[in-house]
Design a protein around this motif. Sequence first.
Motif, PDB file in Angstrom:
ATOM      1  N   PRO A 253       0.824  -1.214   0.000  1.00  0.00           N
ATOM      2  CA  PRO A 253       0.000   0.000   0.000  1.00  0.00           C
ATOM      3  C   PRO A 253       0.858   1.264   0.000  1.00  0.00           C
ATOM      4  O   PRO A 253       2.017   1.257   0.436  1.00  0.00           O
ATOM      5  N   GLY A 254       0.259   2.363  -0.475  1.00  0.00           N
ATOM      6  CA  GLY A 254       0.898   3.662  -0.358  1.00  0.00           C
ATOM      7  C   GLY A 254       0.987   4.069   1.103  1.00  0.00           C
ATOM      8  O   GLY A 254       0.239   3.564   1.954  1.00  0.00           O
ATOM      9  N   ASN A 255       1.901   4.976   1.400  1.00  0.00           N
ATOM     10  CA  ASN A 255       2.138   5.357   2.798  1.00  0.00           C
ATOM     11  C   ASN A 255       0.868   5.797   3.510  1.00  0.00           C
ATOM     12  O   ASN A 255       0.653   5.483   4.683  1.00  0.00           O
ATOM     13  N   ASP A 256      -0.001   6.554   2.815  1.00  0.00           N
ATOM     14  CA  ASP A 256      -1.190   7.088   3.489  1.00  0.00           C
ATOM     15  C   ASP A 256      -2.433   6.224   3.271  1.00  0.00           C
ATOM     16  O   ASP A 256      -3.537   6.621   3.629  1.00  0.00           O
ATOM     17  N   ALA A 257      -2.265   5.051   2.688  1.00  0.00           N
ATOM     18  CA  ALA A 257      -3.409   4.156   2.481  1.00  0.00           C
ATOM     19  C   ALA A 257      -3.985   3.738   3.833  1.00  0.00           C
ATOM     20  O   ALA A 257      -3.245   3.433   4.774  1.00  0.00           O
ATOM     21  N   ILE A 258      -5.306   3.739   3.915  1.00  0.00           N
ATOM     22  CA  ILE A 258      -5.978   3.329   5.147  1.00  0.00           C
ATOM     23  C   ILE A 258      -6.378   1.866   5.008  1.00  0.00           C
ATOM     24  O   ILE A 258      -7.110   1.490   4.088  1.00  0.00           O
ATOM     25  N   ILE A 259      -5.853   1.064   5.907  1.00  0.00           N
ATOM     26  CA  ILE A 259      -6.044  -0.381   5.856  1.00  0.00           C
ATOM     27  C   ILE A 259      -7.041  -0.797   6.934  1.00  0.00           C
ATOM     28  O   ILE A 259      -6.889  -0.418   8.103  1.00  0.00           O
ATOM     29  N   SER A 260      -8.023  -1.584   6.541  1.00  0.00           N
ATOM     30  CA  SER A 260      -8.992  -2.128   7.496  1.00  0.00           C
ATOM     31  C   SER A 260      -9.690  -3.304   6.839  1.00  0.00           C
ATOM     32  O   SER A 260      -9.630  -3.461   5.610  1.00  0.00           O
ATOM     33  N   PRO A 261     -10.363  -4.139   7.623  1.00  0.00           N
ATOM     34  CA  PRO A 261     -11.103  -5.251   7.021  1.00  0.00           C
ATOM     35  C   PRO A 261     -12.149  -4.752   6.029  1.00  0.00           C
ATOM     36  O   PRO A 261     -12.840  -3.761   6.287  1.00  0.00           O
ATOM     37  N   ALA A 262     -12.254  -5.441   4.893  1.00  0.00           N
ATOM     38  CA  ALA A 262     -13.276  -5.093   3.912  1.00  0.00           C
ATOM     39  C   ALA A 262     -14.652  -5.300   4.540  1.00  0.00           C
ATOM     40  O   ALA A 262     -14.936  -6.382   5.057  1.00  0.00           O
ATOM     41  N   PRO A 263     -15.501  -4.278   4.537  1.00  0.00           N
ATOM     42  CA  PRO A 263     -16.807  -4.388   5.211  1.00  0.00           C
ATOM     43  C   PRO A 263     -17.612  -5.600   4.781  1.00  0.00           C
ATOM     44  O   PRO A 263     -18.258  -6.248   5.611  1.00  0.00           O
ATOM     45  N   SER A 264     -17.565  -5.950   3.508  1.00  0.00           N
ATOM     46  CA  SER A 264     -18.369  -7.075   3.040  1.00  0.00           C
ATOM     47  C   SER A 264     -17.885  -8.400   3.625  1.00  0.00           C
ATOM     48  O   SER A 264     -18.671  -9.329   3.827  1.00  0.00           O
ATOM     49  N   LEU A 265     -16.580  -8.494   3.922  1.00  0.00           N
ATOM     50  CA  LEU A 265     -16.063  -9.729   4.503  1.00  0.00           C
ATOM     51  C   LEU A 265     -16.425  -9.840   5.975  1.00  0.00           C
ATOM     52  O   LEU A 265     -16.703 -10.931   6.478  1.00  0.00           O
ATOM     53  N   VAL A 266     -16.417  -8.722   6.667  1.00  0.00           N
ATOM     54  CA  VAL A 266     -16.833  -8.736   8.070  1.00  0.00           C
ATOM     55  C   VAL A 266     -18.294  -9.180   8.157  1.00  0.00           C
ATOM     56  O   VAL A 266     -18.682 -10.018   8.960  1.00  0.00           O
ATOM     57  N   LYS A 267     -19.112  -8.626   7.259  1.00  0.00           N
ATOM     58  CA  LYS A 267     -20.540  -8.942   7.258  1.00  0.00           C
ATOM     59  C   LYS A 267     -20.797 -10.368   6.783  1.00  0.00           C
ATOM     60  O   LYS A 267     -21.580 -11.116   7.376  1.00  0.00           O
ATOM     61  N   GLU A 268     -20.110 -10.760   5.707  1.00  0.00           N
ATOM     62  CA  GLU A 268     -20.368 -12.071   5.099  1.00  0.00           C
ATOM     63  C   GLU A 268     -20.117 -13.210   6.074  1.00  0.00           C
ATOM     64  O   GLU A 268     -20.874 -14.174   6.131  1.00  0.00           O
ATOM     65  N   TYR A 269     -19.029 -13.096   6.827  1.00  0.00           N
ATOM     66  CA  TYR A 269     -18.676 -14.202   7.715  1.00  0.00           C
ATOM     67  C   TYR A 269     -19.241 -14.013   9.118  1.00  0.00           C
ATOM     68  O   TYR A 269     -18.907 -14.740  10.044  1.00  0.00           O
ATOM     69  N   LYS A 277      -7.957  -0.854  12.195  1.00  0.00           N
ATOM     70  CA  LYS A 277      -7.943   0.092  11.085  1.00  0.00           C
ATOM     71  C   LYS A 277      -6.788   1.056  11.331  1.00  0.00           C
ATOM     72  O   LYS A 277      -6.652   1.577  12.449  1.00  0.00           O
ATOM     73  N   PHE A 278      -5.957   1.283  10.317  1.00  0.00           N
ATOM     74  CA  PHE A 278      -4.754   2.099  10.536  1.00  0.00           C
ATOM     75  C   PHE A 278      -4.228   2.639   9.223  1.00  0.00           C
ATOM     76  O   PHE A 278      -4.643   2.222   8.141  1.00  0.00           O
ATOM     77  N   VAL A 279      -3.310   3.568   9.340  1.00  0.00           N
ATOM     78  CA  VAL A 279      -2.583   4.089   8.186  1.00  0.00           C
ATOM     79  C   VAL A 279      -1.358   3.204   7.965  1.00  0.00           C
ATOM     80  O   VAL A 279      -0.624   2.905   8.915  1.00  0.00           O
ATOM     81  N   PHE A 280      -1.137   2.783   6.712  1.00  0.00           N
ATOM     82  CA  PHE A 280      -0.068   1.826   6.430  1.00  0.00           C
ATOM     83  C   PHE A 280       1.288   2.293   6.952  1.00  0.00           C
ATOM     84  O   PHE A 280       2.058   1.515   7.514  1.00  0.00           O
ATOM     85  N   GLU A 281       1.608   3.566   6.777  1.00  0.00           N
ATOM     86  CA  GLU A 281       2.903   4.087   7.219  1.00  0.00           C
ATOM     87  C   GLU A 281       3.103   3.887   8.723  1.00  0.00           C
ATOM     88  O   GLU A 281       4.212   3.586   9.172  1.00  0.00           O
ATOM     89  N   ASP A 282       2.029   4.019   9.494  1.00  0.00           N
ATOM     90  CA  ASP A 282       2.128   3.816  10.945  1.00  0.00           C
ATOM     91  C   ASP A 282       2.446   2.361  11.267  1.00  0.00           C
ATOM     92  O   ASP A 282       3.219   2.069  12.186  1.00  0.00           O
ATOM     93  N   TYR A 283       1.842   1.447  10.511  1.00  0.00           N
ATOM     94  CA  TYR A 283       2.145   0.031  10.721  1.00  0.00           C
ATOM     95  C   TYR A 283       3.608  -0.257  10.410  1.00  0.00           C
ATOM     96  O   TYR A 283       4.285  -0.993  11.148  1.00  0.00           O
ATOM     97  N   MET A 284       4.119   0.331   9.340  1.00  0.00           N
ATOM     98  CA  MET A 284       5.510   0.081   8.961  1.00  0.00           C
ATOM     99  C   MET A 284       6.483   0.609   9.996  1.00  0.00           C
ATOM    100  O   MET A 284       7.537   0.011  10.239  1.00  0.00           O
ATOM    101  N   LYS A 285       6.153   1.731  10.626  1.00  0.00           N
ATOM    102  CA  LYS A 285       7.019   2.258  11.688  1.00  0.00           C
ATOM    103  C   LYS A 285       7.087   1.283  12.855  1.00  0.00           C
ATOM    104  O   LYS A 285       8.149   1.070  13.447  1.00  0.00           O
TER     105      LYS A 285
END
Length: 317
Positions: A253-269, A277-285
């Motif tokens: 992902p790009g540095n500022d991409a917001i990563i979180s579970p896809a809503p349809s997958l949370v609902k489906e299962y 849910k987080f910003v990718f750059e923060d996870y990499m740090k």
Amino acid sequence: MATFPLVDMEKLNTEERTATMEIIKDACENWGFFELVNHGISIELMDKVERLTKEHYEKFMDPTFKEMDASKCLESAQAEINDLDWETTFFLRHLPVSDISEIPHLDEDYRKAMREFALQLEKLAEQLLDLLCENLGLEKGYLKKVFYGSKGPNFGTKVSNYPLCPKPELIKGLRAHTDAGGIILLFQDDKVSGLELLKDDQWIDVPPMRHSIVVNLGDQLEVITNGKYKSVMHRVIARTDGTRMSIASFYNPGNDAIISPAPSLVKEYETNQVYPKFVFEDYMKLYAGLKFQAKEPRFEAMKAVESNLNLDPIATV
């Protein structure tokens, strides 16, 4: 022991498409790895990249390896070394802006070959992301859009060589870890093995195969699929039978991409949102200091700060 997942991409255009998609689905859910053949990347280009990579190693990296910390420490080591890897590497960035022209000691043929190889790998990575979307029931392009952020994905290559090791029982080529990012495409040595993944508490060899591309999933795909797909611990064993080449390209992902579970997958299962849910750059740090530790505490740490963040989702439809 189940057979390592092998995907023949040419079969996606035949009556065997459904069975091939099922192999990919099972690999993503139960292995975190699979191996591609007939993937569309030029065989001639792969041969050229391999030849130039090995020539570059012999000329510039092998002569200096004995001066590196791992080599010096191993000479006098009596017990296992747990804080160093028996590898020599350099990195190339392709996206959002290439730095290939700035890397020292690469001749022009090598730069040109790596640029062309990166373009083909980028196309393959995006094709694979759409195949994952299809299997997950997500809109085509969903994963690419999530990864895009506001400025496009991060894409780069780690070129590694694992020299012949005199004491392989005392050091790993690369310590066990999961990859932090998105989808990883590996062009590995077909003569010297050493890559292993952890499955059902056993280390399994990732089989070397001429002109194949090994694919594995990073932590971000585990989060987006809410755990349906898993990133898997893997390592490289130091070898006594030769130097192993590894060219791993990371479509992240790009540095500022917001990563979180896809809503349809949370609902489906019918599950609660397990992952943060987080910003990718923060996870990499966070990952930078915890790479060789279990991934679960990283996810928990991101959960702890999630409530303090105001994350406006980037449009994915």
